[in-house]
Write an enzyme that holds these catalytic residues in place. Sequence first.
Site, PDB file in Angstrom:
ATOM      1  N   CYS A 278      22.355  21.901 -27.372  1.00 53.04           N
ATOM      2  CA  CYS A 278      22.678  22.961 -28.343  1.00 53.04           C
ATOM      3  C   CYS A 278      23.766  23.891 -27.777  1.00 53.04           C
ATOM      4  CB  CYS A 278      21.497  23.837 -28.727  1.00 53.04           C
ATOM      5  SG  CYS A 278      20.079  22.923 -29.325  1.00 53.04           S
TER       6      CYS A 278
ATOM      7  N   LYS B  61      30.337   2.861 -29.261  1.00 55.25           N
ATOM      8  CA  LYS B  61      29.150   3.563 -28.730  1.00 55.25           C
ATOM      9  C   LYS B  61      27.904   3.175 -29.523  1.00 55.25           C
ATOM     10  CE  LYS B  61      27.235   6.850 -26.143  1.00 55.25           C
ATOM     11  NZ  LYS B  61      26.998   6.495 -24.742  1.00 55.25           N
TER      12      LYS B  61
HETATM   13  C1  AGP Z   1      25.737   0.905 -22.437  1.00 54.71           C
HETATM   14  O1  AGP Z   1      26.645   1.371 -21.502  1.00 54.71           O
HETATM   15  C2  AGP Z   1      26.316   0.302 -23.617  1.00 54.71           C
HETATM   16  N1  AGP Z   1      27.247   1.149 -24.243  1.00 54.71           N
HETATM   17  C3  AGP Z   1      25.373  -0.479 -24.514  1.00 54.71           C
HETATM   18  O2  AGP Z   1      24.823  -1.515 -23.777  1.00 54.71           O
HETATM   19  C4  AGP Z   1      24.221   0.305 -25.207  1.00 54.71           C
HETATM   20  O3  AGP Z   1      23.261   0.660 -24.268  1.00 54.71           O
HETATM   21  C5  AGP Z   1      23.607  -0.593 -26.305  1.00 54.71           C
HETATM   22  O4  AGP Z   1      24.579  -0.870 -27.271  1.00 54.71           O
HETATM   23  C6  AGP Z   1      22.388   0.027 -26.940  1.00 54.71           C
HETATM   24  O5  AGP Z   1      22.690   1.248 -27.547  1.00 54.71           O
HETATM   25  P1  AGP Z   1      21.548   2.259 -27.968  1.00 54.71           P
HETATM   26  O6  AGP Z   1      20.880   2.719 -26.735  1.00 54.71           O
HETATM   27  O7  AGP Z   1      22.270   3.344 -28.712  1.00 54.71           O
HETATM   28  O8  AGP Z   1      20.592   1.499 -28.849  1.00 54.71           O
END
Ligand code: AGP
Length: 601
Positions: free
Chosen positions: A2, A596
């Site tokens: 926040c 992401k």
């Molecule tokens: C991690 O560095 C990656 N960007 C990727 O493996 C990620 O953890 C995966 O896509 C799962 O995402 P989430 O935790 O948002 O479900």
Amino acid sequence: MCGIFGIVTSQEQLLGDILTAAARRLTYRGYDSVGIATLSDDGRIDLRKDAGRVDTVAVKYNFSEMSGRRGITQLRWATFGEPSQVNAQPHLDSDGDMVGAHNGNVVNNVELRQQFIAEGLTVRSQNDGETCVHAVEHYINKGYDFIDAIRLAYGDLAGDYAFVIGHVRDDKLFAIKKGSGLVVGLGEDADGRPFTCVSSDLPSILPLTRKIVRIHDDEIITLWADHIELRSVKDGKRLYREPEIVTQNMDTVQKGGYPHFMLKEIHEQPQVAREVLHLLEEAREVNTVIERIRKARLLYLIGCGTSYHACLIGSVYFAQLAGLAAIPVLAPQFIPQYAPAVNHEDVGLFVSQSGETKDVLNALQVAEKRGMTGIGIANVIGSTLTKSTACWLPLCCGYEISVPATKTFTNQVVTFLYLAYRLAGREPRELEQIPALMERTLEMTDLQMKALAGEINAWNDLYCLGYGATYPIALEGALKLKEITYAHCEGMLSTEFKHGPLSAVSEGYPVIFAAPPDDVPLIVSGINEVTCRGGRAIVIGEDDSRLRANASDMIALPKAGPSISPLLAVLPLQLLAYYVSVARGYDPDFPRNLSKTLTVD
Ligand code: AGP
């Protein structure tokens, strides 16, 4: 996380746009809800707030027309208390003549709320920001003046937070902090009239002024339009601190002075671990989760990518600490492999930073159709995962901007460790040493990993090995290296290496070992299989003469024991991946081809 921002100006004016712009610059700290309160000289507080993003709420409530001489805005990253209008900040006291907002977590929120309700105060929300306001009101009702009431409230409010508050019959704002950041700005508007402002972070202040004062724990700051006064919370004595001039550009400031969000997020890990541990101690949901796990016929831990690696280590912790078998599974594989065998007595912990990963949501949907109880562990509260599960736990990491997950991984691991401790009937307070150990690990390993990155940069192929609780850490380290350096790095159980991959080893070939403290002899065998073939065995583990005597490079971790040491081992691996990525000229925050949040099959 926040974010808060408050401003004190020299005369009544339109403040809505200034506060909205400040809120927009704090969006990276939370975007579940936003609110603005303005305080006018005629004794009026105008409070407008709602769930949603800044720009939407600003239009809906016409923030632009809000005027006053003082104002406060808050951006919320929901932890407990759903994102809603009533839980949005700022909050009023019972009779509406004080208004305040906080960021962070007040960990004794539940007890304090009950106390204030019993005292007859008007408690409108579940939010701990409101508790901060009532904590001050509680002492004002006892006859203390405003500043002393805030000082006394500081002693009652446990946790990590920053808090700003103003009274309608006054010309000032007050702010305090514990653990979280708090910065004050001193400036002049376009007509040369002085103003002061206060915020959780610099990005909301720098467009207004570059003259700042950083506030420390146990200090209370009073802001008038033309000056500030710093005092000790404990004895009320005046303190003096010269303002500093910030020269960094906005991009650097948004990254907290770090060149990339990834490095900032790596260094945020001790603080967010502290926050999640506090929250887990206080959250009633934890007892529900533990009860459901205890009653489960079969327990599944389900996730993708980094979150799956957290599930793997969670399953090791549940077995090693609580004697409880849990099945870790990649979310898409859950559907063909386990879903046909699932029934209503089974429980699944669905782990996801974003709470929006389609593979995870698909698995949840199939599991729930078969009667399984789904429990979420997510960073983004209000995400589909938290809305679709019977119960969920927050990761408390704030916005993770960098594509490679770092702080959300360590808080997933901390959450599993905490649950394992509780399931085992062990005292979770032992885990309170984790944040300090993480800080120490970052200090001890940073320079070494930077140097090592320069040396292994020439290799486009390497291995990362672990055993027991460090096996998932090896997989995670390998994923970080793959994701942001574009090298091929395979994570593997150390004992499997000799069953085939050992043939890859040649002169100088890098093999990284994450060594669990209880299995040093096994790791020493693995090291020698590599070094006797000319390979370079890079060992990350608690300092141990047997490891030092055999390894090509020893990356020593502070002593932490078999449960916590694996968690620490991931930090140098994150740093290594980061430094190799930068040495290769890549942007670790936004690796090619990746997103992401993966909302596709
Ligand atoms: C991690 O560095 C990656 N960007 C990727 O493996 C990620 O953890 C995966 O896509 C799962 O995402 P989430 O935790 O948002 O479900």
